[in-house]
Design a protein around this motif. Structure first.
Motif, short mmCIF file in Angstrom:
data_model
loop_
_atom_site.label_atom_id
_atom_site.label_comp_id
_atom_site.label_asym_id
_atom_site.label_seq_id
_atom_site.Cartn_x
_atom_site.Cartn_y
_atom_site.Cartn_z
N GLY A 102 0.79 -1.22 0.00
CA GLY A 102 0.00 0.00 0.00
C GLY A 102 0.82 1.27 0.00
N LEU A 103 2.13 1.15 0.23
CA LEU A 103 3.02 2.33 0.25
C LEU A 103 4.39 1.91 -0.28
CD1 LEU A 103 2.27 3.91 3.78
CD2 LEU A 103 1.62 4.85 1.56
N VAL A 114 1.31 6.00 -4.94
CA VAL A 114 0.81 7.22 -4.31
C VAL A 114 -0.34 6.80 -3.40
CG1 VAL A 114 -0.17 9.51 -4.67
CG2 VAL A 114 1.44 8.57 -6.35
N ASN A 115 0.00 6.61 -2.13
CA ASN A 115 -0.93 6.00 -1.17
C ASN A 115 -1.42 4.64 -1.67
OD1 ASN A 115 -0.92 8.00 0.88
ND2 ASN A 115 -2.23 9.29 -0.40
N ASN A 116 -0.55 3.98 -2.40
CA ASN A 116 -0.82 2.62 -2.88
C ASN A 116 0.50 2.03 -3.36
OD1 ASN A 116 -0.32 3.76 -5.43
ND2 ASN A 116 -2.49 3.93 -5.94
N ASN A 129 -3.91 1.20 7.04
CA ASN A 129 -3.01 1.10 8.19
C ASN A 129 -3.21 -0.25 8.87
OD1 ASN A 129 -1.47 1.35 10.48
ND2 ASN A 129 -2.21 3.39 11.02
N ASP A 130 -2.19 -1.11 8.77
CA ASP A 130 -2.28 -2.43 9.41
C ASP A 130 -1.16 -2.62 10.43
OD1 ASP A 130 -0.11 -2.68 7.77
OD2 ASP A 130 -0.92 -4.29 6.54
N VAL A 180 0.85 -13.45 5.54
CA VAL A 180 0.11 -14.02 4.42
C VAL A 180 -0.71 -12.90 3.77
CG1 VAL A 180 -0.04 -16.32 5.37
CG2 VAL A 180 -1.81 -14.67 5.91
N GLU A 181 -1.25 -13.21 2.59
CA GLU A 181 -2.04 -12.21 1.88
C GLU A 181 -3.46 -12.22 2.41
OE1 GLU A 181 -0.65 -11.64 -2.48
OE2 GLU A 181 -0.72 -13.77 -2.04
N ALA A 182 -3.68 -11.48 3.45
CA ALA A 182 -5.01 -11.39 4.05
C ALA A 182 -5.15 -10.02 4.68
CB ALA A 182 -5.19 -12.49 5.10
N GLY A 183 -6.40 -9.63 5.01
CA GLY A 183 -6.66 -8.31 5.55
C GLY A 183 -5.88 -8.04 6.81
N PRO A 184 -5.88 -6.78 7.29
CA PRO A 184 -6.74 -5.70 6.83
C PRO A 184 -6.23 -4.98 5.58
CG PRO A 184 -5.39 -4.95 8.64
CD PRO A 184 -5.10 -6.40 8.47
N ASN A 185 -5.04 -5.33 5.08
CA ASN A 185 -4.59 -4.72 3.83
C ASN A 185 -4.28 -5.82 2.83
OD1 ASN A 185 -3.94 -2.74 2.04
ND2 ASN A 185 -1.87 -2.43 2.79
N GLY A 186 -5.31 -6.51 2.40
CA GLY A 186 -5.16 -7.65 1.52
C GLY A 186 -5.74 -7.39 0.14
N PRO A 187 -5.99 -8.45 -0.62
CA PRO A 187 -6.46 -8.31 -2.00
C PRO A 187 -7.79 -7.59 -2.16
CG PRO A 187 -5.63 -10.52 -1.59
CD PRO A 187 -5.70 -9.84 -0.26
N GLU A 188 -8.54 -7.46 -1.06
CA GLU A 188 -9.80 -6.71 -1.18
C GLU A 188 -9.55 -5.26 -1.57
OE1 GLU A 188 -8.28 -6.28 2.97
OE2 GLU A 188 -8.59 -7.97 1.61
#
Length: 490
Positions: free
Chosen positions: A216-217, A241-243, A269-270, A277-285
């Motif tokens: 995300g950054l 840019v914020n991603n 912000n996680d 692993v690839e999971a939230g709160p900053n995951g593929p969603e």
């Protein structure tokens, strides 16, 4: 285990044809029993590399010694006395003389984080025969090792031991003057790619891509390696840019143009969360869109789909999320697109991407491809009711399920075909299927070519060099307890 696996391959080739058949399987070593996969992740580019295959040797017999045609592999293996520690293992085999692997372990480095990002990627310089590995990287200082010169170009006179490698470095040789606290920190996803001869104006023969920053950054950077000289910085080519951009891969076409496709993930912000692993709160969603750009000069100048310049790394002007014409398909957040699945380029220069969406309400694999006239087409893989898959393979994809690969067969009976290597995403399944489609059918005529009900618990990878030079598909697979290489002929 090996013989049983091969027998299963033959027994379950229900739709196999003479154009695709398994010819053998070998074991590299034991897979560490970790919670998160350390071997077999889609962003490993690559764990399996051949230097000058048998066909290549025959063509270039005057220029190259016959002492070539070796395949090299890297994988993590558990420490003999402490299973919570892993070491990098490096293997090789002479493709013309034996199917047996020689292996040594770099026991001077302990890998201890149970983190699915911390894979090993391997690169080989054809010019000076050095092996390069990037490893154990997830938002930490660079971890890189380089071998002595001549290891891969004079293999029969090299004693295959850990002594061929130098120490772990936190910088790239040749770039000692760069500030490590700026350029070589928070590194993830190191990728190596051999540079074809028609794309080497400066003599460089190996490309390195990596992310600096975090999910995300983050920004993506490129470096080139010149034999016997060292690394050179190309520059930052994708700026978040914020991603951050998650690339599906890097590939050269037959004209030496470098292509990449990617999806963006927005920042969430996680801090303090488990990001192994690839999971939230900053995951593929938080992934969105399918983007594309290409370069004609090893990543300095970047162009959009219509050939308009959108970036210049020398001028410190990278591709940014608002760069004109980069978004090929708008896919919203929560739209089901996954990061870092697969891309390849066929013999006619068409770019192919494998990913997935739930924009119709059901998660499905999608094939995106760019025609020879620069038009992009997006089609879902057919549902299982139309595919007749024993594994129900296209009915299984999930938002964070195992990712597949796309393969273009060499010239010959399978020319004009595109293969999709798909691992089942069904719960507790290790099934694997190979699908095929044709250019004549506009890549809509997918059929099951080969499949097995078990044997693939990780994400399948393949040796792109051996495929191109020998016409043999070597798959890098993890079967649950072992890391294996399965070979197929077309």
């Amino acid at each position: 285990m090996k013989k049983l696996w091969i027998a299963a391959c033959y027994a379950c080739c229900l739709h196999a044809t003479a154009a695709f058949r398994p010819v053998g399987s070998t074991t590299l070593g034991q897979d560490p029993q970790t919670v998160n996969r350390l071997n077999g992740e889609s962003f490993q580019q690559d764990p399996l590399v051949t230097l000058n295959g048998m066909l290549w040797d025959a063509i270039l017999a005057i220029q190259y010694s016959s002492d070539l045609g070796y395949q090299y592999a890297v994988f993590w293996t558990a420490d003999a006395t402490n299973a919570s520690i892993r070491h990098a293992s490096v293997s090789r085999r002479d493709l013309r003389m034996s199917s047996l692997w020689e292996t040594f372990t770099l026991s001077d480095y302990n890998q201890s984080d149970d983190d699915g990002h911390d894979v090993i990627s391997l690169g080989i310089s054809q010019g000076d025969g050095t092996l390069h590995i990037g490893f154990d990287q997830h938002d930490n200082d660079l971890r890189y090792r380089i071998s002595k010169s001549g290891v891969a170009t004079n293999p029969s006179v090299i004693e295959w031991t850990a002594d061929i490698f130098g120490p772990t470095l936190d910088y790239l040789p040749g770039l000692e003057f760069l500030d490590k606290s700026v350029y070589f920190i928070n590194i993830t996803y190191p990728r190596f790619l051999n540079i074809p001869s028609n794309a080497r104006p400066s003599g460089s023969d190996l490309l390195l891509e990596l992310r600096v920053g975090r999910s995300g950054l983050g920004d993506d950077w490129l470096y080139t390696y010149t034999p016997n000289r060292g690394w050179n910085q190309v520059g930052r080519y994708l700026e978040g840019v914020n991603n951050n951009a998650y690339i599906n891969g890097l590939d050269f076409d037959s004209h030496g143009l470098l292509h990449t496709t990617w999806t963006y993930r927005d920042y969430v912000n996680d801090t303090g969360q488990d990001v192994a692993v690839e999971a939230g709160p900053n995951g593929p969603e938080n992934n969105h869109d399918m983007d594309y750009a290409f370069s004609h000069d090893l990543g300095t100048i970047w162009l959009n789909n219509w050939g308009q310049q959108i970036a210049n790394t020398t001028a410190e002007e990278p591709v940014v999320p608002i760069s004109a014409g980069i978004t090929i398909f708008s896919i919203p957040k929560y739209g089901g697109i996954l990061n870092q699945e697969a891309q390849t380029i066929d013999n006619e220069g068409r770019i192919h991407v494998l990913n997935r969406e739930n924009t119709t309400g059901v998660e499905r694999w999608y094939h995106y491809w760019r025609s020879t006239t620069a038009a992009w087409i997006r089609t879902p893989l057919p549902p299982s009711s139309e595919l007749y898959s024993v594994n129900n393979i296209t009915g299984t994809p999930t938002v964070i399920g195992k990712r597949g690969k796309l393969v273009v067969p060499p010239s010959g009976p399978s020319s004009g075909m595109l293969f999709a290597i798909l691992p089942s995403n069904a719960p507790n399944s290790s099934a694997l299927s190979v699908l095929a489609s044709t250019a004549a059918g506009h890549f809509r005529d997918w059929l099951v070519l080969w499949e097995v009900p078990s044997g693939c618990v990780a994400e399948p990878l393949f040796d792109r060099t051996r495929l191109r030079e020998d016409g043999v598909l070597s798959l890098y697979l993890v079967n649950g307890t072992e890391v294996q290489v399965a070979d197929f002929e077309f």
